[in-house]
Motif scaffolding. Structure first.
Motif, short mmCIF file in Angstrom:
data_model
loop_
_atom_site.label_atom_id
_atom_site.label_comp_id
_atom_site.label_asym_id
_atom_site.label_seq_id
_atom_site.Cartn_x
_atom_site.Cartn_y
_atom_site.Cartn_z
N THR A 195 0.81 -1.22 -0.04
CA THR A 195 -0.07 -0.12 -0.05
C THR A 195 1.06 1.29 -0.13
O THR A 195 2.08 1.28 0.36
CB THR A 195 -0.75 0.02 1.29
OG1 THR A 195 -0.14 -0.10 2.38
CG2 THR A 195 -1.86 -1.34 1.12
N VAL A 196 0.32 2.25 -0.48
CA VAL A 196 0.91 3.40 -0.32
C VAL A 196 0.91 4.17 0.98
O VAL A 196 1.98 4.69 1.42
CB VAL A 196 0.50 4.40 -1.46
CG1 VAL A 196 1.15 5.97 -1.43
CG2 VAL A 196 0.57 3.88 -2.97
N MET A 197 -0.30 4.26 1.52
CA MET A 197 -0.45 4.81 2.84
C MET A 197 -0.54 3.59 3.92
O MET A 197 -1.18 2.55 3.44
CB MET A 197 -1.85 5.45 2.99
CG MET A 197 -2.10 6.55 2.02
SD MET A 197 -3.67 7.11 1.72
CE MET A 197 -4.15 7.75 3.51
N ASN A 198 0.21 4.04 4.95
CA ASN A 198 0.13 3.04 6.04
C ASN A 198 -1.43 2.76 6.65
O ASN A 198 -2.01 3.53 6.49
CB ASN A 198 1.11 3.17 6.82
CG ASN A 198 1.10 4.37 7.54
OD1 ASN A 198 -0.11 4.93 8.02
ND2 ASN A 198 2.16 5.14 7.79
N GLU A 199 -1.46 1.68 7.75
CA GLU A 199 -2.83 1.66 8.24
C GLU A 199 -3.27 2.81 9.10
O GLU A 199 -4.62 3.15 9.02
CB GLU A 199 -2.65 0.59 9.22
CG GLU A 199 -1.42 0.43 10.28
CD GLU A 199 -1.65 -0.60 10.93
OE1 GLU A 199 -1.00 -0.86 12.12
OE2 GLU A 199 -1.76 -1.90 10.47
N ASN A 200 -2.42 3.41 9.79
CA ASN A 200 -2.89 4.44 10.60
C ASN A 200 -3.33 5.65 9.66
O ASN A 200 -4.37 6.38 10.07
CB ASN A 200 -1.81 5.06 11.71
CG ASN A 200 -1.36 4.08 12.60
OD1 ASN A 200 -2.16 3.47 13.03
ND2 ASN A 200 -0.10 3.87 12.74
N GLU A 201 -2.74 5.94 8.61
CA GLU A 201 -3.18 6.91 7.55
C GLU A 201 -4.50 6.63 7.01
O GLU A 201 -5.33 7.65 6.81
CB GLU A 201 -1.96 7.24 6.53
CG GLU A 201 -0.67 7.71 7.07
CD GLU A 201 0.32 7.65 6.08
OE1 GLU A 201 1.49 8.47 6.14
OE2 GLU A 201 0.20 6.93 5.14
N ARG A 202 -4.47 5.28 6.66
CA ARG A 202 -5.86 4.81 6.28
C ARG A 202 -6.95 4.86 7.27
O ARG A 202 -8.09 5.41 6.72
CB ARG A 202 -5.55 3.49 5.74
CG ARG A 202 -4.63 3.52 4.31
CD ARG A 202 -4.60 2.29 3.88
NE ARG A 202 -3.87 1.06 4.49
CZ ARG A 202 -4.33 -0.01 5.08
NH1 ARG A 202 -5.86 -0.28 4.87
NH2 ARG A 202 -3.67 -0.95 5.90
N TYR A 203 -6.78 4.78 8.40
CA TYR A 203 -7.56 4.66 9.49
C TYR A 203 -8.20 6.19 9.68
O TYR A 203 -9.26 6.46 9.68
CB TYR A 203 -7.23 4.25 10.87
CG TYR A 203 -6.78 2.87 11.08
CD1 TYR A 203 -7.29 1.76 10.12
CD2 TYR A 203 -5.85 2.42 11.93
CE1 TYR A 203 -7.02 0.51 10.29
CE2 TYR A 203 -5.33 0.95 11.98
CZ TYR A 203 -5.92 0.28 11.28
OH TYR A 203 -5.67 -1.06 11.16
N ASP A 204 -7.08 6.95 9.75
CA ASP A 204 -7.55 8.45 9.78
C ASP A 204 -8.44 9.08 8.54
O ASP A 204 -8.94 10.12 8.91
CB ASP A 204 -6.33 9.36 9.98
CG ASP A 204 -6.48 10.71 10.47
OD1 ASP A 204 -7.09 10.95 11.53
OD2 ASP A 204 -6.08 11.60 9.63
N ALA A 205 -7.97 8.71 7.29
CA ALA A 205 -8.87 9.07 6.24
C ALA A 205 -10.34 8.54 6.52
O ALA A 205 -10.93 9.50 5.99
CB ALA A 205 -7.97 8.50 4.89
#
Length: 367
Positions: free
Chosen positions: A125-135
């Motif tokens: 993935t380009v974004m990590n899991e924390n970034e995806r959670y926040d989005a």
């Protein structure tokens, strides 16, 4: 279970030639004008481990008919939607919007898979899991976010979160050795289909970046990123810098050409304007010249009038022959004071003077 066909939002698709805001059309169910009021939430959606659930009440699912009729306010229809949500884009937001609008009273729970599961079953993935959670947390349609969501939904997971329906597009999703990971959800009558947004996806965005890799690498080098951070070799770094200089020179040449074209265009417009003014002035000059010196011009009339005046001055009018003539009276003689002599006179008047002298002398003698 039949898919919900009465909701217009279920068949919502992005149209590239849409006439409304953000590419929406009248068929999308969004009015072109809305009242000035705040429609979004003020805080991000909470995580599932931060929400208290009353497990004292039994978990009883609602049927599709009951959900469509509308449930009480304190018993919303709990809809679950999961995904990777990498490079969160409008396609993700539209899918969640459809899930939120499946039923009149919907509570949307969104599950986001962790990096470990995603890398094992789908890829990097380009974004990590924390970034995806926040989005996902900041999407306005989401009521609750489940971190580290399972790849395959189990009955235990559904019961734990008291899920009534699972929302996803109805295209079979083959993964983890299964032709369709939502097959058992569909068989249980808990599946609520949504529509994918055409023309946008995470894979499409990555494809654009890979296709225009050199452009984005040069862009980031200009913004201060190092070649090491961009994983660019020394030779490619120099090549990008050289290309950037060449592009700058091309841009300058193009700017000079455009400015020269504008200058030439202005000169042409000015010359045309001057020619038009010159033609107007020349016509005016020729008209004035003909009016003055033409066959019937003012000069000819002036010459005729002047000639008549000159002739009248040279040959004055004679007096009429019938007018009476007047004899001139002789001028009186003049006598020098204190002298007996008369002033010298002409021979014609001499006889007259002599008689006068004689007359005077005779008077003296008598005295």
């Amino acid at each position: 279970m039949e898919p919900p066909t009465s909701s217009r939002l279920n068949s919502r698709k992005r149209r590239k030639d849409g006439s409304g805001p953000n590419g929406a059309t009248e068929l999308d169910g969004i009015p072109s004008k809305m009242s000035r009021r705040s429609l979004g939430l003020r805080e991000p959606a909470p995580f599932s481990d931060e929400v208290e659930i009353d497990y004292s009440k039994p978990y009883i699912r609602v049927t599709y008919e009951e959900a469509m009729r509308g449930t009480p306010v304190d018993r919303p229809v709990r809809v679950y939607a999961d995904g990777i949500f990498d490079l969160f884009h409008s396609g993700h937001a539209r899918a969640l919007m459809q899930a939120k609008n499946l039923f009149p009273n919907t509570y949307l729970i969104v599950g986001v898979c962790s990096d470990e599961l995603t890398h094992n079953f789908k890829g990097f993935t380009v974004m990590n899991e924390n970034e995806r959670y926040d989005a996902v947390q900041h999407c306005r349609y989401v009521d609750e976010v489940v971190r580290n969501a399972p790849w395959t939904l189990t009955p235990e997971f559904l019961a734990e979160h008291r899920i009534d329906f699972v929302a996803h597009d109805d295209i079979p999703y083959s993964s983890a050795g299964s032709d369709d990971v939502y097959k058992h959800i569909k068989e249980a009558g808990m599946f609520a289909p949504t529509q994918r947004t055409e023309g946008i996806s995470t894979s499409d965005i990555i494809t654009r970046i890979v296709r225009d890799y050199d452009v984005y690498a040069r862009r980031n080098l200009q913004r201060g990123y190092t070649a090491k951070e961009l994983n660019v070799s020394f030779i490619n770094e120099k090549k990008y810098h050289l290309q950037e200089r060449v592009d700058k020179v091309k841009k300058r040449v193009k700017d000079v050409e455009e400015k020269s074209k504008e200058f030439v265009q202005k000169v042409e417009e000015k010359s045309i304007d001057l020619i038009q003014k010159w033609e107007e002035k020349s016509r005016e000059f020729i008209g004035n010249f003909l009016e003055m010196f033409g066959p019937e011009g003012a000069l000819k009339h002036m010459l005729k009038e002047g000639k008549g005046r000159m002739l009248q001055a040279i040959s004055p009018k004679q007096s009429p022959s019938s007018s009476p003539t007047h004899d001139r009276s002789p001028s009186p003689s003049f006598r020098w004071p204190f002298s007996t002599k008369t002033p010298p006179s002409s021979p014609a008047n001499r006889s007259r003077n002599e008689s006068a002298v004689t007359y005077d002398i005779s008077e003296d003698e008598e005295d």
